[in-house]
Write an enzyme that holds these catalytic residues in place. Structure first.
Site, short mmCIF file in Angstrom:
data_model
loop_
_atom_site.label_atom_id
_atom_site.label_comp_id
_atom_site.label_asym_id
_atom_site.label_seq_id
_atom_site.Cartn_x
_atom_site.Cartn_y
_atom_site.Cartn_z
CD GLU A 287 -2.84 3.35 -5.54
OE1 GLU A 287 -3.88 2.55 -6.12
OE2 GLU A 287 -1.70 2.41 -5.14
NE ARG B 213 -4.31 -1.32 0.22
CZ ARG B 213 -4.52 -2.46 -0.62
NH1 ARG B 213 -3.49 -2.56 -1.48
NH2 ARG B 213 -5.71 -3.04 -0.61
N GLY C 97 -1.05 -5.32 -9.31
CA GLY C 97 -0.55 -6.66 -8.66
C GLY C 97 -1.72 -7.61 -8.70
CB SER C 98 -4.77 -8.61 -8.04
OG SER C 98 -5.73 -7.44 -8.08
CG ASP D 284 1.60 -2.40 -8.63
OD1 ASP D 284 1.35 -2.12 -9.54
OD2 ASP D 284 0.85 -3.44 -7.99
CG HIS E 103 -3.01 -0.87 -7.03
ND1 HIS E 103 -3.57 -0.12 -5.98
CD2 HIS E 103 -3.37 -2.18 -6.92
CE1 HIS E 103 -3.99 -1.28 -5.16
NE2 HIS E 103 -3.57 -2.39 -5.33
#
Ligand code: DGY
Length: 333
Positions: A271, A242, A291-292, A266, A289
């Site tokens: 954000e 985060r 990541g997933s 990331d 962002h």
């Protein structure tokens, strides 16, 4: 919820097609076809007459929003493993259940952490910029030199599921693993990793430091001027956890001064309105962002969120409950 009827759900963002198909098979759902970001007031207004919310990390479910939710809402299911965007105490105080989606994004996020480590160590951001701008003129023996990751000490701050998945990958690249965690891991999970009981001890030995702790009041701004100053000269810092774990001023100063060799991020404070100074730093390898962000993982996150909702509305305990108590749906309006 009247007995026999399907639960009514507000889904705040557009989700993958397979997830939305499953939602429509079981719920009276209001989807978000154009994927617009809903304000707090909009979420509250659209929650009217619903039994549950399916939210994402991009929705700020704070105490004010929770207090304004209609009494028909009984559960907030998050399409995320992290839940710092939800005021869990406020949800629990109102008797709302809240759930997250652990496990299913571990590998995708660990992959992105390795991408950041490699991208930062090898100067990928500057290399890509040279290609795109047309400023790459020639192969040069001493041009754009990065640093090897093999043989380096990787410090993992937070050795949970994702931290351990990063360690597994990093071993294959020849890095030695150091970590700090609230609790030392049992030997079968720790393997050859070296435990540091203090955050400071970890920063001191980390040629590369990868952040994997949750965002909590204790970890906020844990990466700051003091901790960064402990790192070896020319170290690398990457963050897939985060943004608020990092003090932007301190990180930018450490990179701009050359104290840090490179960074890979990331996740960011505020954000998507990130600190614009990051964009000006050639040694900053930056991703939005991601990541997933694979289809497989986002499907799995959606299905996991639905497993939680299904269990809850069937009167069972949701498997990934993050609030201490839940109110029975039988008391719903
Ligand atoms: C999460 O689930 O917490 C992630 O940050 C989303 O990728």
């Amino acid at each position: 919820m009247p007995s026999g009827s399907r639960p009514r759900l507000l889904v705040t963002r557009k989700l993958p097609a397979a997830v939305e198909a499953r939602i429509l098979g079981s719920y009276e759902a209001e989807l978000n076809a154009d994927d617009s970001v809903m304000s707090r007031d909009e979420i509250v207004a659209r929650a009217d007459g619903k039994d549950g919310l399916l939210v994402t990390v991009a929705d700020r479910i704070d105490g004010t929003l929770i207090a304004a939710l209609p009494p028909s809402i009984h559960i907030i299911a998050s399409f995320s493993v992290g839940y710092d965007h939800i005021d869990i105490e406020a949800a629990a105080a109102r008797g709302l259940a809240a759930t997250n989606t652990p496990d299913v994004l571990t590998d995708a996020t660990a992959d992105i952490a390795l991408l950041l480590i490699l991208g930062a160590a090898r100067g990928a951001a500057a290399g890509m910029a040279a290609i795109r701008e047309g400023s790459w003129k020639n192969w040069a023996p001493t041009g754009m030199l990065g640093t090897d990751v093999g043989g380096k000490r990787l410090g993992i701050l937070g050795m949970g599921r994702i931290g351990r998945a990063v360690a597994k990958r990093a071993r294959a690249f020849g890095m030695s693993i150091h970590y700090h965690n609230r609790h030392r891991l049992p030997p079968d999970q720790e393997g050859d990793a070296i435990y540091h009981s203090s955050v400071e001890g970890l920063f001191e030995v980390s040629d590369i430091l990868s952040v994997h702790c949750a965002s909590t009041p204790e970890t906020r701004r844990l990466v700051n001027a003091q901790t960064l100053a402990l790192m070896p000269e020319g170290a690398i810092l990457v963050n897939t956890a985060r943004g608020d774990i990092v003090d932007d001023d301190a990180l930018i100063a450490a990179l701009a001064s050359g104290r840090l060799r490179a960074i890979g991020l990331d996740v960011f404070n505020n954000e998507p309105d990130i600190d614009p100074r990051y964009r000006t730093l050639p040694a900053a390898f930056l991703l939005p962002h991601l990541g997933s962000a694979t289809l497989e993982t986002r499907n799995a996150m959606g299905f996991r969120a639905l497993d939680n909702l299904d269990a809850f509305f069937a009167g069972r305990e949701a498997p990934d409950l993050i609030t201490p108590h839940r109110r029975s749906t039988s008391s719903a309006s």
